[in-house]
Motif scaffolding. Structure first.
Motif, short mmCIF file in Angstrom:
data_model
loop_
_atom_site.label_atom_id
_atom_site.label_comp_id
_atom_site.label_asym_id
_atom_site.label_seq_id
_atom_site.Cartn_x
_atom_site.Cartn_y
_atom_site.Cartn_z
N THR A 35 0.82 -1.21 0.00
CA THR A 35 0.00 0.00 0.00
C THR A 35 0.85 1.26 0.00
O THR A 35 0.50 2.27 -0.65
N HIS A 36 1.96 1.24 0.70
CA HIS A 36 2.78 2.43 0.88
C HIS A 36 3.69 2.73 -0.30
O HIS A 36 4.37 3.76 -0.31
N LEU A 37 3.75 1.84 -1.28
CA LEU A 37 4.63 2.07 -2.43
C LEU A 37 3.96 2.99 -3.45
O LEU A 37 2.77 2.87 -3.70
N PRO A 38 4.72 3.90 -4.05
CA PRO A 38 4.14 4.82 -5.03
C PRO A 38 3.97 4.20 -6.42
O PRO A 38 3.49 4.86 -7.33
N HIS A 39 4.37 2.94 -6.56
CA HIS A 39 4.32 2.28 -7.86
C HIS A 39 3.92 0.82 -7.65
O HIS A 39 3.89 0.32 -6.51
N ALA A 40 3.64 0.13 -8.72
CA ALA A 40 3.32 -1.30 -8.65
C ALA A 40 4.61 -2.09 -8.92
O ALA A 40 5.10 -2.10 -10.05
N PRO A 41 5.18 -2.74 -7.91
CA PRO A 41 6.44 -3.44 -8.12
C PRO A 41 6.25 -4.68 -8.99
O PRO A 41 5.22 -5.35 -8.94
N LYS A 42 7.27 -4.97 -9.79
CA LYS A 42 7.24 -6.19 -10.60
C LYS A 42 7.88 -7.36 -9.87
O LYS A 42 7.56 -8.51 -10.15
#
Length: 346
Positions: A300-307
Motif C-alpha cells: 500500500t505504501h509504495l508509489p508504484h506497482a512493483p514487478k
C-alpha cells in the motif's frame, strides 16, 4: 518472469573463502564444505568457483554428493565424505576416488576389508556424541589405524558459534588427548572454530556456512539474493481478509501483491504475518499465511506497482530471515527450492 530468481554471487563466495583462509593462517590448509548442494547454492558451480580460487580439499556429507562433485571438478581435488563408508558404497568410493571419514569400528572394518590400501580419514568424537570414535574405541584401534596411514583425523565442535561456551575448551582438550604426538594430519575447526583462534586450527580448517554468507562469520559478504515476481496486485477493502484461515484482516484500504513463492520453495510458514520483503530499500510486510506456492505482501505504501520483491537481499540476509522464522541461517539456505531459476554472478 514466472518463477523466483535466486541470484548467487560466486565472487562473494570466493571472497569469503579467502578471508577465512587468511584467518586460518598461512601454514594451515583451508578446505571448503559444499554439502547439501553447496548449502543451496549449487555444489557444482560453487565447487568450481572455489577450486579456481585455490581450494584443493572439499567435504561433502554423503558419497552421492561426492560423485557429483567429482564429475564437476575432475581428478585433482581431495573429496572427503563426512558420513564415512556406508554399506554398498565401496564401488562409488573407489571409482570416484573419494575419501571417507570413518566414524566407527564397523566402518573401519568395512573399509579395510572392501578397499584395502585406499585412502581414508578418521572422525573422532570429542564430546558432541554424534559421529566419530569415542576415546575408548580409538584406544582399541589406534595403532592399527595409524599404521594404515589415514589422510586426516578430525572432530567437530558442538558450540563453536558461542565463543565463551566451556564446551569448546573441553572438546579441544579431548581432541588433543586423543591425537597429540601422533603422526597424523588434524582438522578440528569449521567456520566457528576458525574464529575461535589459532589453537583450534591445527593442519586444516573446513569452513562451511561462513562461505555462503551466514553466521557466526559476521563479516561475510552476502552470497544469495532471492527475487520473487509479483503475479497480481489487488485492492483489499477495510475488514477484508487475505489468505488461508483469514489470519490477516485489513485495518484500512490496502493494496496486496501476490508473489510466486511459498513453502514448496523452502520458505518456512513460520514467517506468516511476520516476514518482510523489500522493494529496493523499502520494506514491505508479509501479510497472511505463507502457502505452498504463493505469498501475499502489503504494498500500500509504495508509489508504484512493483514487478518483483526481494525476500533475501542486502537488507535481509539469511540469518535475519531465520530469526523471524525461529530457525537458523543453515536451514534457510539449504531449503532454497529447486524451482528457483538460478542466476550466477562470477
Amino acid at each position: 518472469m514466472g518463477t523466483s530468481l535466486l541470484h548467487i554471487d560466486l565472487s562473494a563466495l570466493v571472497a569469503n573463502w579467502r578471508a577465512l583462509d587468511a584467518v586460518s593462517g598461512g601454514s594451515v590448509e583451508t578446505a571448503a564444505v559444499v554439502k547439501a548442494d553447496g548449502y543451496g547454492t549449487g555444489a557444482e558451480r560453487a565447487g568450481r568457483a572455489l577450486f579456481n580460487a585455490g581450494v584443493r580439499t572439499f567435504f561433502v556429507a554423503a558419497v552421492e554428493e561426492g560423485v557429483a562433485l567429482r564429475a564437476a571438478l575432475g581428478p585433482e581435488p581431495v573429496i572427503n565424505v563426512f558420513g564415512g563408508h556406508m554399506a554398498g558404497d565401496q564401488d562409488m568410493i573407489a571409482d570416484m576416488a573419494l575419501v571417507p571419514m570413518l566414524n566407527s569400528v564397523e566402518q573401519i572394518t568395512r573399509h579395510f576389508e572392501a578397499l584395502p590400501g585406499k585412502p581414508f580419514g578418521i572422525q573422532l568424537d570429542s564430546g558432541m556424541n554424534r559421529l566419530g570414535l569415542e576415546p575408548v574405541e580409538w584406544d582399541a584401534v589406534r595403532d592399527i589405524v595409524v599404521s594404515a596411514g589415514p589422510t586426516l583425523v578430525m572432530s567437530h565442535l558442538a558450540c563453536a558459534d558461542e565463543p565463551d561456551h566451556p564446551m569448546n575448551a573441553r572438546q579441544l582438550t579431548a581432541f588433543r588427548a586423543m591425537t597429540d604426538g601422533l603422526p597424523l594430519r588434524r582438522s578440528f575447526a569449521a567456520t566457528g572454530g576458525i574464529l575461535l583462534g589459532p589453537e583450534y586450527h591445527f593442519d586444516l580448517t573446513r569452513p562451511g556456512i561462513g562461505l555462503y554468507g551466514g553466521l557466526p562469520y559476521s563479516d561475510a559478504r552476502p552470497v544469495v539474493r532471492l527475487e520473487c515476481p509479483v503475479i497480481q496486485i489487488r485492492d483489499v477493502a477495510e475488514g477484508e481478509s487475505v489468505g488461508y484461515g483469514n489470519s490477516w484482516v485489513a485495518q484500512s484500504p490496502s493494496r496486496i501483491a501476490t508473489i510466486a513463492a511459498g513453502y514448496a520453495d523452502g520458505i518456512t510458514r513460520h514467517i506468516s504475518n511476520a516476514g518482510t520483503l523489500f522493494d529496493g530499500d523499502t520494506p514491505c510486510p508479509l501479510v497472511g499465511r505463507v502457502s505452498m506456492d504463493l505469498i501475499t505482501v502489503d504494498v500500500t505504501h509504495l508509489p508504484h506497482a512493483p514487478k518483483t520483491l526481494d525476500l533475501l537481499c542486502a537488507h535481509q540476509r539469511v540469518d535475519d530471515l531465520a530469526e523471524v522464522g525461529g530457525t537458523i541461517g543453515y536451514e534457510i539456505l539449504t531449503s532454497l527450492g529447486h524451482r528457483y531459476q538460478r542466476q550466477y554472478k562470477a
